[in-house]
Design an enzyme around this catalytic site. Structure first.
Site, short mmCIF file in Angstrom:
data_model
loop_
_atom_site.label_atom_id
_atom_site.label_comp_id
_atom_site.label_asym_id
_atom_site.label_seq_id
_atom_site.Cartn_x
_atom_site.Cartn_y
_atom_site.Cartn_z
N LYS A 160 1.93 -3.83 6.86
CA LYS A 160 2.32 -3.90 5.44
C LYS A 160 3.84 -3.72 5.30
CE LYS A 160 -1.59 -4.66 3.61
NZ LYS A 160 -1.85 -5.92 2.92
N TYR A 207 -1.91 -0.94 10.97
CA TYR A 207 -2.19 -1.48 9.63
C TYR A 207 -0.99 -1.23 8.71
CZ TYR A 207 -3.73 -1.71 4.83
OH TYR A 207 -3.77 -1.99 3.48
N SER A 238 0.84 -1.20 0.00
CA SER A 238 0.00 0.00 0.00
C SER A 238 0.87 1.25 0.00
CB SER A 238 -0.85 -0.02 1.27
OG SER A 238 -1.46 1.22 1.49
#
Ligand code: NAD
Ligand code: WQD
Length: 348
Positions: free
Chosen positions: A154, A150, A126
């Site tokens: 990643k 989050y 991302s």
């Protein structure tokens, strides 16, 4: 028929669109998903769209035995790994859940891949790994830093993939860094189906347009941008899906020409290269839908940045891929999906 691909998280928003693109490109697919954020109905609709049943296995990527069963009964060329949790706010409240699902889950997947000698992977990373960018457009060499669990999950997976290729250069691992995926399949049959009130802008706007929500809160109108509202690189999910096909084609090309060892860990942005402000998106959506989108300006949302858009050069040069669809297409397709499915897939 081309190679067989395992698609983890293939019942989700980006996964379903990618399954269609993979099928159209001739790949055979097996979808593995625990349905924690998706529904069987999404799989049924993909099957209807491609005109044949797709092989779907309900399971969790953290369940090593279940994964072994999948790998022992199929010969995969590689894995496209979408499975993961993605709500930034929830990750702040439940960090262990996010690290367990996104990081431990990926480690289990990689261990099983190693056991079965499957060493090609396309991972859903991302633009969040860039944090607040120092320069725009953001290229793949920009500094990485994250501010929420989050994003950290990643980033952690990216580091794991990198270390893995250093330890053994027969792994070929592409991390596709998505910018802001929006839109839906042009049929209106599949699209984004958030639980509860959406966190993200496009589904929120769609639900205001269809009358499910009263008005949009625009988080901040004092950013140093064209009109004071946040600027993002919105990318149509269909273009994004094609980006995965391009990544697989690239991997196959490298392997077929004896250059497997050269891939290593390869991060690639998937964005359009263009920034659009929140207000510009609201205006475009209103024009396409013919609906008013009432809004009010609200405080900046914690953790938000002013502007974020990609340098899309690496994807163009290496994968021969570039986004084709416009903001108008994105709004049209989101609107069609929302109108045709005011309550999403119904069956959860
Ligand atoms: P999504 O929630 O619609 O799809 C993810 C799918 O993974 C769901 O179907 C869910 O049920 C499944 N899943 C989650 N944990 C699992 C587990 N432990 N085992 C098996 N299946 C599991 O999300 P999406 O928008 O399609 O995103 C796909 C991937 O892309 C995610 O990894 C996400 O973090 C990443 N990503 C998404 C965006 C975005 O804005 N949508 C942006 C950048 C990156
Ligand atoms: C876009 C703009 C908001 C909602 C998130 C994740 C990121 C990635 C993509 C997974 C911002 C504004 C939003 C609303 C608003 N996901 N906004 N009112 O924050 O760029 O990225 O999704 O990897 O990690 O953080 O996307 O759609 O939430 O917001 O004004 O009700 O819209 O402030 O400027 P974001 P978004």
């Amino acid at each position: 028929m081309k190679n067989k691909i395992l698609v983890t998280g293939g019942a989700g928003y980006i996964g379903t669109h990618t399954c269609i693109a993979l099928h159209e490109a001739g790949y055979e697919i097996v979808v593995y998903d625990n349905l924690s954020n998706s529904s069987r109905e999404a799989i049924n609709r993909v099957s209807n769209l491609i005109g044949q049943p797709i092989e779907f296995i309900k399971g969790d990527i953290r369940d090593a035995e279940a994964m072994r069963n999948v790998f022992s009964s199929h010969h995969f060329f590689g894995v496209i790994h979408f499975a993961g949790l993605k709500a930034v706010g929830e990750s702040v409240a439940k960090p262990l859940l996010y690290y367990n699902n996104n990081v431990s889950g990926t480690i289990t997947l990689l261990e099983i891949m190693a056991e079965y000698g499957v060493k090609n992977l396309v991972f859903s990373s991302s633009a969040t790994v860039y944090g607040d960018p120092e320069t725009l457009p953001i290229d793949e060499n920009s500094k990485r830093s994250c501010t929420n669990p989050y994003g950290q999950s990643k980033l952690a997976v990216e580091y794991i993939l990198e270390d893995l290729t250093v330890s053994d250069n027969s792994w070929s691992l592409i991390a596709l860094r998505y910018f802001n995926p929006v839109g839906a399949h042009s049929s209106g049959q599949i699209g984004e189906d958030p639980n509860d009130v959406p966190n993200n802008l496009m589904p929120y706007i769609s639900q205001v347009a269809v009358g499910k929500l009263d008005k949009l809160n625009i988080f901040g109108n004092d950013y140093p941008t064209v009109d004071g509202t946040g600027v993002r690189d919105f990318i149509h999910v269909t273009d994004l899906a094609q980006g995965h096909v391009a990544a697989l084609n690239y991997l196959e090309g490298q392997i077929n020409t004896g250059k497997r060892d050269s891939v290593g860990f390869l991060p690639i942005n998937l964005g359009t290269g263009k920034g659009t402000s929140v207000l510009e998106l609201v205006t475009a959506f209103s024009k396409v839908s013919g609906q008013p989108i009432p809004y009010k300006f609200a405080e900046r949302r914690a953790g938000d940045i002013a502007s974020c858009y990609a340098s899309a050069d690496k994807a163009k040069n290496l994968l021969d891929w570039q986004a084709k669809l416009s903001i108008t297409d994105m709004c049209q397709d989101s609107w069609r999906w929302q109108r045709m499915n005011p309550n999403g897939y119904y069956i959860k």
